[in-house]
Enzyme design. Structure first.
Site, PDB file in Angstrom:
ATOM      1  N   ASP A 118       0.865  -1.182   0.000  1.00 31.25           N
ATOM      2  CA  ASP A 118       0.000   0.000   0.000  1.00 31.25           C
ATOM      3  C   ASP A 118       0.906   1.237   0.000  1.00 31.25           C
ATOM      4  OD1 ASP A 118       0.927   0.202   2.595  1.00 31.25           O
ATOM      5  OD2 ASP A 118      -1.050   0.178   3.544  1.00 31.25           O
ATOM      6  N   CYS A 152       3.052  -3.353   4.125  1.00 30.09           N
ATOM      7  CA  CYS A 152       2.157  -2.244   4.471  1.00 30.09           C
ATOM      8  C   CYS A 152       2.786  -1.529   5.661  1.00 30.09           C
ATOM      9  CB  CYS A 152       0.723  -2.724   4.726  1.00 30.09           C
ATOM     10  SG  CYS A 152       0.470  -3.723   6.203  1.00 30.09           S
ATOM     11  N   THR A 212       2.289  -1.723   9.036  1.00 31.10           N
ATOM     12  CA  THR A 212       2.671  -2.628  10.127  1.00 31.10           C
ATOM     13  C   THR A 212       3.032  -4.028   9.649  1.00 31.10           C
ATOM     14  OG1 THR A 212       0.388  -3.332  10.371  1.00 31.10           O
ATOM     15  CG2 THR A 212       1.107  -1.477  11.757  1.00 31.10           C
ATOM     16  N   HIS A 233      10.260 -23.683   9.209  1.00 30.96           N
ATOM     17  CA  HIS A 233       9.239 -24.399   9.980  1.00 30.96           C
ATOM     18  C   HIS A 233       7.834 -24.320   9.377  1.00 30.96           C
ATOM     19  CE1 HIS A 233      11.589 -24.532  14.047  1.00 30.96           C
ATOM     20  NE2 HIS A 233      12.295 -24.995  13.026  1.00 30.96           N
ATOM     21  N   HIS A 260       7.739 -30.758  10.642  1.00 34.49           N
ATOM     22  CA  HIS A 260       7.108 -29.513  10.188  1.00 34.49           C
ATOM     23  C   HIS A 260       6.196 -29.767   8.990  1.00 34.49           C
ATOM     24  CE1 HIS A 260       9.647 -27.520  13.019  1.00 34.49           C
ATOM     25  NE2 HIS A 260      10.716 -28.076  12.464  1.00 34.49           N
TER      26      HIS A 260
HETATM   27  C1  RB5 Z   1      -2.128   2.514   6.379  1.00 33.89           C
HETATM   28  O1  RB5 Z   1      -2.244   3.731   7.043  1.00 33.89           O
HETATM   29  C2  RB5 Z   1      -2.029   1.371   7.384  1.00 33.89           C
HETATM   30  O2  RB5 Z   1      -3.254   1.201   8.025  1.00 33.89           O
HETATM   31  C3  RB5 Z   1      -1.611   0.111   6.690  1.00 33.89           C
HETATM   32  O3  RB5 Z   1      -0.423   0.330   6.006  1.00 33.89           O
HETATM   33  C4  RB5 Z   1      -1.336  -1.097   7.589  1.00 33.89           C
HETATM   34  O4  RB5 Z   1      -0.474  -0.770   8.622  1.00 33.89           O
HETATM   35  C5  RB5 Z   1      -2.498  -1.857   8.039  1.00 33.89           C
HETATM   36  O5  RB5 Z   1      -2.393  -2.921   8.647  1.00 33.89           O
END
Ligand code: RB5
Length: 150
Positions: free
Chosen positions: A8, A66, A68, A99, A134
């Site tokens: 993203d 993304c 996180t 694993h 595994h």
């Molecule tokens: C985008 O702002 C953020 O929500 C996305 O990149 C991600 O971290 C969502 O899990």
């Protein structure tokens, strides 16, 4: 090896670094996702692209980025046959292959630095699946998929 990578907007800058890293090693990349860091792009679409590339055989593995790493990992794991872990260090990336026979790695661009991200990518691409006990667990995951995916 062909890698499908997508992100993203939050993962855009790191994605460019990862692509340059892969291409410098002669690895073919299928690139998808946000066109810039400024234009919002949904991680659901980015994850869908990666999952479809891997499941169709267009790509051997996927790299999902993304903010996180969580949202996009949830998305790709909604596809039967995808095993993705959100990793925050090289050990996790290595273990996801050894694993869990992971075929996608998710990385949080707002969580890890660039050097760690590239080290994780290298570990994820180099490491093999250990098989043995595994394999039994991966088989159990496949049984769960067959039971729960409609
Ligand atoms: C985008 O702002 C953020 O929500 C996305 O990149 C991600 O971290 C969502 O899990």
């Amino acid at each position: 090896m062909i890698i499908s990578i997508a992100s993203d907007h939050a993962g855009y800058d790191l994605r460019q670094k990862v692509i340059a890293h892969l291409e410098s090693k002669g690895i073919e990349v299928i690139d998808g996702g946000a066109e810039s860091a400024d234009k919002p792009y949904n991680y659901v679409e980015a994850g869908t692209k990666i999952a479809e590339d891997v499941l169709s055989g267009r790509a051997d593995r996927g790299i999902a980025i993304c903010g996180t790493g969580i949202g996009i990992s949830v998305v790709v794991n909604k596809f039967k046959g995808i095993r993705c872990g959100t990793c925050t260090n090289e050990y996790m990336a290595r273990m996801s292959r050894q694993h869990n026979d992971a075929n996608v790695i998710a990385i949080g661009a707002r969580v890890v630095g660039q050097a760690v991200a590239l080290a994780m990518v290298d570990a994820f691409l180099e490491e093999g699946f250990a098989g043995d006990r595994h394999q039994e667990r991966v088989n159990d995951i496949k049984t769960l998929e067959n039971r729960n995916f409609k």
